[in-house]
Design a protein around this motif. Structure first.
Motif, PDB file in Angstrom:
ATOM      1  N   LEU A 186     -26.619 -28.983   2.276  1.00  0.00           N
ATOM      2  CA  LEU A 186     -26.142 -27.753   2.925  1.00  0.00           C
ATOM      3  C   LEU A 186     -24.886 -27.209   2.240  1.00  0.00           C
ATOM      4  O   LEU A 186     -24.673 -26.009   2.147  1.00  0.00           O
ATOM      5  N   LEU A 187     -24.083 -28.133   1.756  1.00  0.00           N
ATOM      6  CA  LEU A 187     -22.843 -27.788   1.075  1.00  0.00           C
ATOM      7  C   LEU A 187     -23.110 -26.826  -0.081  1.00  0.00           C
ATOM      8  O   LEU A 187     -22.374 -25.870  -0.309  1.00  0.00           O
ATOM      9  N   PHE A 188     -24.209 -27.085  -0.784  1.00  0.00           N
ATOM     10  CA  PHE A 188     -24.496 -26.294  -1.980  1.00  0.00           C
ATOM     11  C   PHE A 188     -25.399 -25.104  -1.695  1.00  0.00           C
ATOM     12  O   PHE A 188     -25.553 -24.214  -2.503  1.00  0.00           O
ATOM     13  N   LEU A 189     -26.022 -25.138  -0.504  1.00  0.00           N
ATOM     14  CA  LEU A 189     -26.923 -24.037  -0.155  1.00  0.00           C
ATOM     15  C   LEU A 189     -26.142 -22.812   0.306  1.00  0.00           C
ATOM     16  O   LEU A 189     -26.642 -21.705   0.283  1.00  0.00           O
ATOM     17  N   SER A 190     -24.907 -23.038   0.736  1.00  0.00           N
ATOM     18  CA  SER A 190     -24.142 -21.905   1.266  1.00  0.00           C
ATOM     19  C   SER A 190     -23.254 -21.297   0.179  1.00  0.00           C
ATOM     20  O   SER A 190     -22.218 -20.717   0.470  1.00  0.00           O
ATOM     21  N   ILE A 248     -21.698 -44.395   4.939  1.00  0.00           N
ATOM     22  CA  ILE A 248     -22.186 -45.613   5.591  1.00  0.00           C
ATOM     23  C   ILE A 248     -21.019 -46.484   6.014  1.00  0.00           C
ATOM     24  O   ILE A 248     -21.050 -47.129   7.062  1.00  0.00           O
ATOM     25  N   ARG A 249     -19.954 -46.474   5.209  1.00  0.00           N
ATOM     26  CA  ARG A 249     -18.774 -47.270   5.572  1.00  0.00           C
ATOM     27  C   ARG A 249     -17.878 -46.535   6.564  1.00  0.00           C
ATOM     28  O   ARG A 249     -16.794 -46.984   6.903  1.00  0.00           O
ATOM     29  N   GLY A 250     -18.309 -45.364   6.990  1.00  0.00           N
ATOM     30  CA  GLY A 250     -17.550 -44.626   8.004  1.00  0.00           C
ATOM     31  C   GLY A 250     -16.508 -43.694   7.400  1.00  0.00           C
ATOM     32  O   GLY A 250     -15.646 -43.184   8.109  1.00  0.00           O
ATOM     33  N   ASP A 251     -16.595 -43.453   6.093  1.00  0.00           N
ATOM     34  CA  ASP A 251     -15.615 -42.568   5.451  1.00  0.00           C
ATOM     35  C   ASP A 251     -16.300 -41.245   5.097  1.00  0.00           C
ATOM     36  O   ASP A 251     -17.157 -41.194   4.221  1.00  0.00           O
ATOM     37  N   PHE A 252     -15.914 -40.192   5.795  1.00  0.00           N
ATOM     38  CA  PHE A 252     -16.519 -38.879   5.557  1.00  0.00           C
ATOM     39  C   PHE A 252     -15.581 -37.955   4.785  1.00  0.00           C
ATOM     40  O   PHE A 252     -15.745 -36.750   4.796  1.00  0.00           O
ATOM     41  N   GLY A 253     -14.562 -38.510   4.206  1.00  0.00           N
ATOM     42  CA  GLY A 253     -13.612 -37.682   3.461  1.00  0.00           C
ATOM     43  C   GLY A 253     -12.568 -37.077   4.384  1.00  0.00           C
ATOM     44  O   GLY A 253     -12.429 -37.472   5.538  1.00  0.00           O
ATOM     45  N   GLU A 254     -11.843 -36.116   3.821  1.00  0.00           N
ATOM     46  CA  GLU A 254     -10.740 -35.514   4.572  1.00  0.00           C
ATOM     47  C   GLU A 254     -11.078 -34.074   4.941  1.00  0.00           C
ATOM     48  O   GLU A 254     -11.674 -33.340   4.155  1.00  0.00           O
ATOM     49  N   SER A 255     -10.717 -33.689   6.161  1.00  0.00           N
ATOM     50  CA  SER A 255     -10.978 -32.320   6.602  1.00  0.00           C
ATOM     51  C   SER A 255     -10.117 -31.352   5.785  1.00  0.00           C
ATOM     52  O   SER A 255      -8.924 -31.578   5.591  1.00  0.00           O
ATOM     53  N   TYR A 256     -10.725 -30.274   5.288  1.00  0.00           N
ATOM     54  CA  TYR A 256      -9.973 -29.280   4.525  1.00  0.00           C
ATOM     55  C   TYR A 256      -8.896 -28.625   5.373  1.00  0.00           C
ATOM     56  O   TYR A 256      -7.843 -28.259   4.917  1.00  0.00           O
ATOM     57  N   LEU A 271      -6.912 -34.350   7.897  1.00  0.00           N
ATOM     58  CA  LEU A 271      -7.036 -35.677   8.530  1.00  0.00           C
ATOM     59  C   LEU A 271      -8.377 -36.261   8.119  1.00  0.00           C
ATOM     60  O   LEU A 271      -9.291 -35.523   7.755  1.00  0.00           O
ATOM     61  N   PRO A 272      -8.493 -37.599   8.177  1.00  0.00           N
ATOM     62  CA  PRO A 272      -9.823 -38.158   7.893  1.00  0.00           C
ATOM     63  C   PRO A 272     -10.853 -37.599   8.883  1.00  0.00           C
ATOM     64  O   PRO A 272     -10.600 -37.593  10.102  1.00  0.00           O
ATOM     65  N   VAL A 273     -11.985 -37.129   8.348  1.00  0.00           N
ATOM     66  CA  VAL A 273     -13.031 -36.543   9.202  1.00  0.00           C
ATOM     67  C   VAL A 273     -13.502 -37.550  10.246  1.00  0.00           C
ATOM     68  O   VAL A 273     -13.735 -37.210  11.410  1.00  0.00           O
ATOM     69  N   PRO A 317     -16.521 -30.735   4.629  1.00  0.00           N
ATOM     70  CA  PRO A 317     -16.712 -32.166   4.919  1.00  0.00           C
ATOM     71  C   PRO A 317     -16.929 -32.410   6.412  1.00  0.00           C
ATOM     72  O   PRO A 317     -17.757 -33.255   6.795  1.00  0.00           O
ATOM     73  N   THR A 318     -16.213 -31.680   7.247  1.00  0.00           N
ATOM     74  CA  THR A 318     -16.365 -31.868   8.687  1.00  0.00           C
ATOM     75  C   THR A 318     -17.752 -31.412   9.144  1.00  0.00           C
ATOM     76  O   THR A 318     -18.417 -32.092   9.941  1.00  0.00           O
ATOM     77  N   VAL A 319     -18.181 -30.241   8.639  1.00  0.00           N
ATOM     78  CA  VAL A 319     -19.501 -29.736   9.024  1.00  0.00           C
ATOM     79  C   VAL A 319     -20.589 -30.722   8.604  1.00  0.00           C
ATOM     80  O   VAL A 319     -21.463 -31.090   9.406  1.00  0.00           O
ATOM     81  N   GLN A 320     -20.500 -31.175   7.352  1.00  0.00           N
ATOM     82  CA  GLN A 320     -21.476 -32.158   6.851  1.00  0.00           C
ATOM     83  C   GLN A 320     -21.545 -33.385   7.753  1.00  0.00           C
ATOM     84  O   GLN A 320     -22.613 -33.823   8.171  1.00  0.00           O
ATOM     85  N   ALA A 321     -20.371 -33.918   8.040  1.00  0.00           N
ATOM     86  CA  ALA A 321     -20.312 -35.143   8.838  1.00  0.00           C
ATOM     87  C   ALA A 321     -20.865 -34.899  10.242  1.00  0.00           C
ATOM     88  O   ALA A 321     -21.607 -35.725  10.775  1.00  0.00           O
ATOM     89  N   LEU A 322     -20.520 -33.745  10.828  1.00  0.00           N
ATOM     90  CA  LEU A 322     -21.000 -33.451  12.186  1.00  0.00           C
ATOM     91  C   LEU A 322     -22.517 -33.311  12.209  1.00  0.00           C
ATOM     92  O   LEU A 322     -23.187 -33.828  13.116  1.00  0.00           O
TER      93      LEU A 322
END
Lengths: 331, 305
Positions: free
Chosen positions: B26-30, B72-80, B84-86, B271-276
């Motif tokens: 989705l990140l690349f589709l938009s 998988i390890r619970g790390d979704f990166g940082e919110s833009y 904060l960590p997502v 990153p937040t949208v992806q993770a959600l």
């Protein structure tokens, strides 16, 4: 204690419909002694299943039941409350249905369903109920009975399911077994087995049976008494042997012509049919109901037809007993 | 039963894997994420710099692999936006959403199933009509409007309940009713239809012929068979409540995951949208799996097929 187990007098069942009242069953009488087998015969829609459901107290809410007398042993079925009826059902009166494929609950094991009946009516432990279930499954000819208890209905064939239904009906050793076309949905080879099983069990347990069927061949083999139903009326009743030897109502004779008889029916000869269709029972019904299909119908048949014959063998037809020869059926 | 569960579990994992790839794509589709991140006034050099910093210049599959491995390890990166960590952001917001979702589906089931059973026992009776009216009203009424009406009546006029926020259990009463009432009509109608169907079946007549009482016939013999499609529907509704309670969360100012999703989309916080999206999809997958297992327990025929 009287010898008569079930007595039904002048039973009438009416069903209100959008286009008038459907007089499904009109004034029928029958009684049954302990250990006796009564067969109710008739074509689809003649009211035989409704009659049996009326005895069970399982008619739909919309159906109106009336009778001069409905007595099972010493219980008046007309005045019995729900509690009393519930104690009778499954306990003293049990029933087997036409459709073994859908008559068992798909969500519970055979064991659960068998033991439920006994646990509902007797204060016994689960292990006693289980033992009884195994005993009965063996009695109805199911092999590996113990392992069947944990199986589900969908894992069994139609014939096996009907055997389970019979075992279910016998869990509490009922005095009366009502079998509503128990073999109709089964293969011909299985039909004979199930029928023999029912006959053996009724004899062994001295159980009375009402066998509902449209198959006269079945009746001839098992019934003590026959009641022929047509369009909601009993047109002929009597001891089975007598009714078969001297059928007195044209409808009974018509039915008998529809089945091949070993030794009598010639090879290749066409079987008889009864022309016409069953009349509508909506609105006023009067006179002989069979007159629209009867080869001997006369103007007098429009009037109410009294019962004739002697106390044991009765029929509802105004024609003299000689009607048999008039029809020239032998030819 | 165990082979069935394992099979369903394998299927669920497969679906989860597919969904993760789609949500990453989705990140690349938009459009170009680097350009979107840099803003309208950024120069071409700025965009290229951002592209390198965020790693958008690498092949997509490599990026996906890295993202999945961290996820998988619970790390979704940082919110833009929040910087904060997502993962911790979502975890915090999910508490509110999950509480609301569980309350909502419980409310829906507790009202819909008894009402559906009562309506099926006496079709066309008064109670059936009332149930029909309630379900039509529930289906026709927009959630935000119903929520506002409740606030006007119970918070402002009567002063019985707090109008917004998530501080105490009393804050959850109105949102629960609004969210639950949204799911109630479909569950109620399905329960009613299922019960009507089952009550006419041969095995119910057998149960009566055994001498079973009406309560036993209804609840032991009929409901267990009638409830099977309801379980599947409730699972989908539950997934929907967790992911799609945005409207209810906005009306009652409950800052849950649905509200976060709405905010993040508006802010291009990828990153937040992806993770959600991934988390919401996982909820659907988990609830569908649980519904399958529950159904197999209810209906033995499903275990073998």
């Amino acid at each position: 204690m009287t010898d008569t187990l079930l007595s039904v007098k002048n039973l009438t069942l009416n069903i209100p419909t959008g286009s008038g009242t459907l007089h499904a069953v009109r004034g029928i009488d029958f009684d049954l002694k302990r250990g006796e087998t009564l067969s109710i015969v008739g074509e689809s829609g003649s009211g035989k299943s409704l009659t049996s459901l009326a005895v069970m107290g399982l008619l739909g809410k919309s159906i109106k039941r009336q009778a001069d007398e409905m007595r099972f042993d010493n219980v008046d079925l007309q005045t019995a409350n729900r509690r009393v009826m519930r104690d009778l059902r499954g306990n003293r009166i049990a029933m087997i249905f036409q459709e073994p494929m859908t008559s068992l609950n798909p969500a519970y094991t055979i064991g659960d369903q068998l033991t439920e009946t006994l646990l509902l009516h007797r204060k016994v432990s689960k292990s006693v109920a289980r033992a009884r279930a195994i005993e009965l499954l063996e009695k109805v000819g199911i092999t590996a009975a113990e392992s069947r208890l944990s199986q589900y209905p969908h894992q069994l064939s139609g014939g096996l399911r009907q055997r389970v239904m019979i075992a279910l009906a016998l869990m509490c050793e009922p005095d009366l077994l009502i079998a509503d076309e128990p073999t109709t949905a089964l293969d011909v080879t299985i039909q004979a087995q199930i029928l023999r099983l029912l006959v053996d069990l009724t004899r062994e347990m001295n159980m009375a049976m009402i066998l509902i069927t449209h198959d006269l061949g079945v009746v001839a083999r098992v019934a003590d008494k026959v009641a022929v139903m047509y369009a909601g009326e009993l047109v002929e009743t009597g001891p089975a042997a007598e009714v078969f030897a001297t059928p007195s109502h044209p409808y009974t004779r018509g039915l008998l012509r529809c089945i091949p008889q070993p030794g009598k029916t010639e090879r290749g000869a066409p079987l008889g049919t009864i022309p016409g269709i069953v009349p509508s029972l909506i609105g006023e019904v009067s006179g002989c109901v069979f007159r629209t299909r009867c080869p001997h119908a006369r103007p007098e048949c429009r009037a109410d037809i009294p019962l004739r014959g002697d106390a044991s063998h009765e029929f509802k037809c105004i024609h003299p007993d000689g009607a048999l020869s008039e029809e020239g059926e032998a030819a | 039963m165990l082979p069935f569960i394992l099979k369903r579990l394998g299927l669920a994992l497969l679906v989860a894997f597919t969904v993760s790839f789609i949500s990453f794509s989705l990140l690349f589709l938009s459009g170009d994420p680097a350009a979107a991140l840099a803003g309208e006034t950024a120069s071409g050099e700025d965009i290229e710099a951002i592209r390198r910093v965020y790693g958008f210049d690498r092949p997509m599959l490599v990026q996906y692999g890295e993202w999945l491995f961290s996820a998988i390890r619970g790390d979704f990166g940082e919110s833009y936006y929040f910087k904060l960590p997502v993962a911790s952001l979502i975890a915090e917001r999910l508490q509110v959403t999950m509480l609301l979702g569980v309350c909502g589906i419980t409310f829906a089931l507790l009202t819909a199933v008894p009402l559906g059973v009562a309506a099926a026992i006496r079709p066309n009776s008064l109670i059936d009509r009332v149930a029909l009216f309630l379900s039509v009203a529930g289906q026709a009424m927009p959630s935000f409007w119903f929520g506002l009406i409740l606030i006007v009546v119970f918070a402002i006029q009567l002063g019985l309940l707090p109008p917004s926020g998530a501080a105490t259990w009393r804050h959850f009463i109105m949102p629960t009713i609004v969210l639950g009432y949204y799911a109630m009509p479909a569950i109620m109608r399905l329960t009613r239809a299922g019960m009507l169907d089952v009550l006419n079946s041969d095995f119910i007549r057998t149960a009566r012929a055994k001498g079973a009482g009406e309560g036993r016939v209804l609840f032991k013999h009929a409901l267990r068979n009638a409830i099977i499609p309801v379980v599947s529907l409730a699972a989908v509704q539950m997934g929907f409540m967790l992911g799609g309670s945005i409207v209810v969360e906005s009306v009652f100012a409950l800052h849950g995951a649905g509200f976060l999703a709405w905010e993040s989309i508006a802010r291009n916080d990828l990153p937040t949208v992806q993770a959600l999206i991934l988390v919401f999809s996982m909820f659907y997958i988990v609830f569908t799996f649980l519904a399958d297992v529950l159904n197999a327990w209810l209906d033995p025929r499903m275990r073998s097929s």
